[in-house]
Write a protein that holds these residues in place. Structure first.
Motif, short mmCIF file in Angstrom:
data_model
loop_
_atom_site.label_atom_id
_atom_site.label_comp_id
_atom_site.label_asym_id
_atom_site.label_seq_id
_atom_site.Cartn_x
_atom_site.Cartn_y
_atom_site.Cartn_z
N LEU A 53 -36.95 -76.47 -124.74
CA LEU A 53 -37.02 -75.05 -124.40
C LEU A 53 -37.02 -74.87 -122.89
O LEU A 53 -36.40 -73.94 -122.37
N THR A 54 -37.68 -75.75 -122.17
CA THR A 54 -37.70 -75.67 -120.71
C THR A 54 -36.30 -75.75 -120.12
O THR A 54 -35.95 -75.02 -119.19
N ASP A 55 -35.47 -76.64 -120.66
CA ASP A 55 -34.08 -76.74 -120.18
C ASP A 55 -33.34 -75.42 -120.38
O ASP A 55 -32.58 -74.99 -119.50
N LEU A 56 -33.55 -74.80 -121.52
CA LEU A 56 -32.89 -73.53 -121.80
C LEU A 56 -33.38 -72.44 -120.84
O LEU A 56 -32.58 -71.69 -120.28
N LEU A 57 -34.68 -72.39 -120.62
CA LEU A 57 -35.23 -71.35 -119.76
C LEU A 57 -34.85 -71.57 -118.29
O LEU A 57 -34.71 -70.60 -117.54
N ARG A 58 -34.66 -72.81 -117.90
CA ARG A 58 -34.17 -73.07 -116.55
C ARG A 58 -32.78 -72.50 -116.36
O ARG A 58 -32.43 -71.98 -115.30
N ALA A 64 -30.08 -65.75 -113.88
CA ALA A 64 -30.70 -64.52 -113.38
C ALA A 64 -30.70 -64.50 -111.86
O ALA A 64 -30.43 -63.46 -111.24
N VAL A 65 -31.03 -65.63 -111.25
CA VAL A 65 -31.04 -65.71 -109.79
C VAL A 65 -29.63 -65.45 -109.24
O VAL A 65 -29.46 -64.71 -108.27
N GLU A 66 -28.64 -66.04 -109.86
CA GLU A 66 -27.27 -65.86 -109.40
C GLU A 66 -26.83 -64.41 -109.53
O GLU A 66 -26.22 -63.84 -108.60
N ARG A 67 -27.13 -63.78 -110.65
CA ARG A 67 -26.76 -62.38 -110.85
C ARG A 67 -27.43 -61.48 -109.83
O ARG A 67 -26.80 -60.58 -109.25
N PHE A 68 -28.71 -61.71 -109.59
CA PHE A 68 -29.46 -60.86 -108.67
C PHE A 68 -28.94 -61.00 -107.24
O PHE A 68 -28.69 -60.00 -106.56
N VAL A 104 -37.55 -57.70 -114.06
CA VAL A 104 -38.65 -58.13 -114.94
C VAL A 104 -38.45 -59.58 -115.35
O VAL A 104 -39.39 -60.37 -115.37
N LEU A 105 -37.22 -59.93 -115.66
CA LEU A 105 -36.92 -61.31 -116.05
C LEU A 105 -37.27 -62.28 -114.92
O LEU A 105 -37.89 -63.33 -115.16
N LEU A 106 -36.90 -61.94 -113.70
CA LEU A 106 -37.20 -62.82 -112.57
C LEU A 106 -38.70 -62.93 -112.33
O LEU A 106 -39.20 -64.01 -112.00
N TYR A 107 -39.42 -61.84 -112.50
CA TYR A 107 -40.88 -61.90 -112.35
C TYR A 107 -41.51 -62.77 -113.43
O TYR A 107 -42.42 -63.57 -113.15
N ARG A 114 -45.77 -71.62 -110.27
CA ARG A 114 -46.99 -72.21 -109.73
C ARG A 114 -47.31 -73.55 -110.37
O ARG A 114 -47.97 -74.40 -109.77
N ARG A 115 -46.81 -73.76 -111.59
CA ARG A 115 -47.15 -74.98 -112.32
C ARG A 115 -45.97 -75.92 -112.55
O ARG A 115 -46.17 -77.06 -112.94
N ASP A 116 -44.77 -75.45 -112.35
CA ASP A 116 -43.59 -76.25 -112.67
C ASP A 116 -42.67 -76.32 -111.45
O ASP A 116 -42.15 -75.30 -111.00
N ALA A 117 -42.46 -77.52 -110.93
CA ALA A 117 -41.69 -77.69 -109.70
C ALA A 117 -40.24 -77.26 -109.85
O ALA A 117 -39.63 -76.77 -108.90
N SER A 118 -39.67 -77.43 -111.05
CA SER A 118 -38.27 -77.06 -111.23
C SER A 118 -38.08 -75.55 -111.18
O SER A 118 -37.11 -75.05 -110.61
N TYR A 119 -39.01 -74.81 -111.78
CA TYR A 119 -38.96 -73.36 -111.67
C TYR A 119 -39.20 -72.94 -110.22
O TYR A 119 -38.57 -72.01 -109.72
N ALA A 120 -40.12 -73.61 -109.56
CA ALA A 120 -40.42 -73.30 -108.16
C ALA A 120 -39.19 -73.48 -107.29
O ALA A 120 -38.91 -72.67 -106.40
N ALA A 121 -38.43 -74.55 -107.53
CA ALA A 121 -37.25 -74.83 -106.73
C ALA A 121 -36.22 -73.70 -106.85
O ALA A 121 -35.61 -73.28 -105.85
N GLU A 122 -36.05 -73.19 -108.05
CA GLU A 122 -35.10 -72.10 -108.25
C GLU A 122 -35.61 -70.82 -107.61
O GLU A 122 -34.85 -70.03 -107.04
N HIS A 123 -36.92 -70.60 -107.68
CA HIS A 123 -37.51 -69.42 -107.07
C HIS A 123 -37.38 -69.49 -105.55
O HIS A 123 -37.14 -68.46 -104.89
N ILE A 124 -37.52 -70.67 -104.99
CA ILE A 124 -37.33 -70.86 -103.55
C ILE A 124 -35.88 -70.57 -103.17
O ILE A 124 -35.60 -69.94 -102.14
N ARG A 125 -34.95 -71.02 -104.00
CA ARG A 125 -33.54 -70.75 -103.74
C ARG A 125 -33.27 -69.25 -103.73
O ARG A 125 -32.52 -68.74 -102.88
N LEU A 126 -33.88 -68.53 -104.66
CA LEU A 126 -33.76 -67.08 -104.70
C LEU A 126 -34.27 -66.46 -103.40
O LEU A 126 -33.61 -65.62 -102.78
#
Length: 211
Positions: A53-58, A64-68, A104-107, A114-126
């Motif tokens: 599921l994590t792979d899918l959500l990534r 979402a980041v790309e669209r925004f 809302v999706l990005l939030y 805060r807990r997952d480095a892979s999500y953090a990396a994408e958020h930093i890219r955003l």
């Protein structure tokens, strides 16, 4: 003749289903079975296309980041006046309201960072991509004499993106503490102070140079 693979199409359908599931249930309560139900598939079938599921959500987050970011780039691309570009940039970064699906999706996805480095990396890219757009506008405005920057462009850009994030969260909370017009006005006031340029009221279309 072999039938063409539909894997790409099925993966896209699953990303869309996961996006709807995140919006409907939120990240904290989301389970694989929720996405499977949204996609009208079995959990095992979902895992055939995405190992976890994590792979899918990534992938949902990446899209979402790309669209925004692409929408923000489009909002300022054809405007030659740095003042109008900065105003358009500010407007494009705020949710349209409490039910703005993409924001809302990005939030929701950003809350996991805060807990997952892979999500953090994408958020930093955003964050960094938005900072880059702002910095380019500010530097152009300073070079043409439209702006007199009170700080370096990077510092101002980072502050504006952080303020957008904060105000956007307040707009999309279950009980919003301010509306879009108020948030835009606050951001424009901050940007005006930082650039030495009166950017005007966001709802009036009135800017210095229009008068």
């Amino acid at each position: 003749m072999a039938r063409p693979s539909r894997a790409h199409e099925r993966r896209a359908d699953l990303v869309a289903a996961a996006r709807r599931a995140v919006l409907g249930r939120g990240m904290l309560d989301l389970r694989l079975r929720d996405v499977a139900a949204e996609a009208e598939m079995s959990p095992g079938s979902v895992l055939y296309y995405f190992p976890t599921l994590t792979d899918l959500l990534r992938e949902v987050q990446r899209e979402a980041v790309e669209r925004f970011c692409a929408a923000r780039e489009d909002a300022v691309r054809d405007e030659p006046d740095p003042r109008r570009r900065l105003t358009a940039m500010i407007r494009s970064g705020l949710p349209s309201g409490p039910d703005d699906e993409l924001c809302v999706l990005l939030y929701e996805l950003g809350a996991v960072a805060r807990r997952d480095a892979s999500y953090a990396a994408e958020h930093i890219r955003l964050y960094e991509r938005q900072v880059g757009i702002y910095a380019g506008i500010l530097e152009t405005g300073a070079a043409t004499g439209a702006f007199t920057l009170t700080r370096d462009a990077g510092t101002i850009a980072r502050n504006l993106v952080a303020l957008e994030d904060g105000y956007g969260l307040h707009i999309t909370m279950a009980v919003p503490t301010l509306d879009v017009a108020r948030a835009a006005g606050l951001l424009l006031a901050c940007a005006s102070d930082a650039t030495g340029c009166d950017l005007g009221d966001p709802g009036s279309g009135d800017q210095e140079g229009d008068r």
